[in-house]
Design a protein around this motif. Sequence first.
Motif, mmCIF file in Angstrom:
data_model
loop_
_atom_site.group_PDB
_atom_site.id
_atom_site.type_symbol
_atom_site.label_atom_id
_atom_site.label_comp_id
_atom_site.label_asym_id
_atom_site.label_seq_id
_atom_site.Cartn_x
_atom_site.Cartn_y
_atom_site.Cartn_z
ATOM 1 N N LEU A 161 0.832 -1.198 0.000
ATOM 2 C CA LEU A 161 0.000 0.000 0.000
ATOM 3 C C LEU A 161 0.869 1.252 0.000
ATOM 4 O O LEU A 161 0.579 2.221 -0.704
ATOM 5 C CB LEU A 161 -0.944 -0.011 1.206
ATOM 6 N N ASP A 162 1.954 1.230 0.754
ATOM 7 C CA ASP A 162 2.887 2.355 0.795
ATOM 8 C C ASP A 162 3.500 2.629 -0.587
ATOM 9 O O ASP A 162 3.594 3.776 -1.010
ATOM 10 C CB ASP A 162 3.991 2.053 1.808
ATOM 11 N N GLN A 163 3.923 1.580 -1.290
ATOM 12 C CA GLN A 163 4.492 1.738 -2.632
ATOM 13 C C GLN A 163 3.442 2.259 -3.610
ATOM 14 O O GLN A 163 3.729 3.113 -4.445
ATOM 15 C CB GLN A 163 5.046 0.401 -3.135
ATOM 16 N N PHE A 164 2.221 1.741 -3.484
ATOM 17 C CA PHE A 164 1.122 2.191 -4.336
ATOM 18 C C PHE A 164 0.911 3.694 -4.167
ATOM 19 O O PHE A 164 0.837 4.437 -5.132
ATOM 20 C CB PHE A 164 -0.152 1.426 -3.970
ATOM 21 N N LYS A 165 0.817 4.138 -2.902
ATOM 22 C CA LYS A 165 0.590 5.562 -2.624
ATOM 23 C C LYS A 165 1.738 6.420 -3.165
ATOM 24 O O LYS A 165 1.500 7.495 -3.723
ATOM 25 C CB LYS A 165 0.439 5.797 -1.127
ATOM 26 N N ALA A 166 2.965 5.958 -3.000
ATOM 27 C CA ALA A 166 4.120 6.721 -3.477
ATOM 28 C C ALA A 166 4.078 6.878 -5.000
ATOM 29 O O ALA A 166 4.360 7.963 -5.519
ATOM 30 C CB ALA A 166 5.424 6.039 -3.060
ATOM 31 N N ARG A 167 3.712 5.838 -5.705
ATOM 32 C CA ARG A 167 3.672 5.896 -7.175
ATOM 33 C C ARG A 167 2.487 6.698 -7.683
ATOM 34 O O ARG A 167 2.518 7.216 -8.791
ATOM 35 C CB ARG A 167 3.656 4.488 -7.750
ATOM 36 N N ALA A 168 1.443 6.799 -6.878
ATOM 37 C CA ALA A 168 0.235 7.502 -7.317
ATOM 38 C C ALA A 168 0.159 8.935 -6.807
ATOM 39 O O ALA A 168 -0.780 9.656 -7.139
ATOM 40 C CB ALA A 168 -0.997 6.727 -6.855
ATOM 41 N N GLN A 169 1.133 9.398 -6.039
ATOM 42 C CA GLN A 169 1.014 10.720 -5.402
ATOM 43 C C GLN A 169 0.999 11.880 -6.382
ATOM 44 O O GLN A 169 0.474 12.936 -6.061
ATOM 45 C CB GLN A 169 2.079 10.905 -4.335
#
Length: 90
Positions: free
Chosen positions: A51-59
Amino acid sequence: MRLVDFNLSVAELDPHLQVYFVQDKRNFPVESLRIEDNWLIMVAGKKALTLDQFKARAQTISGAAQLAFSKNGPHKLFGYHLRSGKLILG
């Protein structure tokens, strides 16, 4: 579901949850993301993003983008559920 709504609803969840999407009653790991028009497309692969990686890529992506997976064009994702350390979009 819009990205902004997703981000608000997962804000308090464990950032180490692995992100999957469900298609034809099977779970697929989200390995990467891509943008098509106003769609944020989940791309299946072998290793799931956290979830953390997802949020970082979608920010940097507009919060108005609709979450989707691609099978002959984007298919909108409407929500998610939690199961066995996985966040499963569907």
